[in-house]
Design an enzyme around this catalytic site. Structure first.
Site, PDB file in Angstrom:
ATOM      1  N   HIS A  68       0.823  -1.210   0.000  1.00 15.00           N
ATOM      2  CA  HIS A  68       0.000   0.000   0.000  1.00 15.00           C
ATOM      3  C   HIS A  68       0.859   1.262   0.000  1.00 15.00           C
ATOM      4  CE1 HIS A  68       0.904   1.016   4.197  1.00 15.00           C
ATOM      5  NE2 HIS A  68       0.783  -0.283   4.452  1.00 15.00           N
ATOM      6  N   GLU A 109      -2.616  -6.884   7.257  1.00 18.95           N
ATOM      7  CA  GLU A 109      -1.313  -6.824   7.929  1.00 18.95           C
ATOM      8  C   GLU A 109      -1.329  -7.693   9.184  1.00 18.95           C
ATOM      9  OE1 GLU A 109       1.705  -6.784   8.008  1.00 18.95           O
ATOM     10  OE2 GLU A 109       2.300  -4.689   7.705  1.00 18.95           O
TER      11      GLU A 109
END
Length: 258
Positions: A38, A113
């Site tokens: 990201h 994550e």
């Protein structure tokens, strides 16, 4: 576009698959998986533990998305997957908008994550100091202490210590992260094998710095670096047709930001 987390319908395995076992799920298809981290967030710039929490994309992060979207616009993708957290979703949607044709973007919790539980949104340096003290080292020698701890217990031991120090009990143990990475790859590879035809399949995956290393360790463990790759960097792993050996084609490549 699917806004819901993906349900794989597969039972959790008691242990991780070997790279060749994951490769076998492709049923002989040629496969390329391009994994993008990201874009930069405010938590990144403030050096906070981010995990499952979110923070806005920075101005630089917006330009990073534009850059990686331009870079990947000429590539044809058959499937697109992203973590469902906002920072990855924003990054994936920016890339997806530049693709033509653009396959449906599937969002899934599997690609999130590492979960740091009660440590999230804390200064990373504070968390690492606690890890150092837990292992009996001096805090004023932080870098050398972390290196020594990693040599003793490995990356799994480091993150297991973070989980053990989490008073909330929500932080993920390393073994759970590995199994989640295994499940994520199973879902992606099975979907690629099911793409109509028998030609090569190219898959886009948008995930997070820590979790990308977990994915890579499942496929190319001997080539996976012990570092977090840059924001909006591109890494490609491929599987030649009829083989069970993964190849690392590019690692942490960053598109020029205008």
């Amino acid at each position: 576009m699917n806004d819901q987390a993906t349900e794989t319908g597969t039972a959790e395995r008691p242990e991780q698959r070997l790279p060749e076992e994951l490769a076998a799920l492709a049923r002989g298809r040629e496969l390329r998986i391009t994994i993008v981290r990201h874009a930069e967030t405010e938590h990144n710039t403030n050096h906070l533990m981010q995990g499952w929490s979110d923070s806005p994309i920075t101005a630089l992060g917006t330009r990073q998305i534009e850059a990686v979207a331009r870079h990947l616009a000429s590539e044809r993708f058959d499937l697109c997957f992203s973590s469902d957290l906002q920072r990855t979703r924003t990054t994936a949607e920016g890339i997806h908008a530049a693709l033509d044709p653009a396959p449906e973007l599937e969002l899934t919790e599997l690609l999130r994550e590492w979960n740091f539980g009660g440590h999230e949104e804390r200064k990373a340096s504070d968390v690492w100091r606690e890890v150092i003290v837990e292992h009996g080292f001096e805090v004023d020698r932080e870098l050398s202490a972390l290196g020594a701890i990693a040599d003793q217990v490995g990356w799994r031991g480091l993150f297991d210590t973070i989980a053990q120090l989490d008073a909330s009990g929500q932080a993920e143990q390393a073994a759970a992260i590995v199994l989640r990475a295994d499940s994520a790859l199973e879902h992606v590879i099975r979907a690629a094998a099911d793409v109509p035809g028998d030609g090569a399949v190219h898959v886009l995956v948008v995930s997070h710095g820590g979790f990308i290393t977990s994915l890579l360790r499942q496929l190319v463990p001997e080539l996976t670096p012990d570092v977090i790759l840059p924001n909006c960097s591109m890494t490609t792993v491929s599987l030649p047709a009829g083989t069970t050996v993964w190849q690392l084609d590019r690692l942490g490549e960053v598109a020029p930001v205008e």
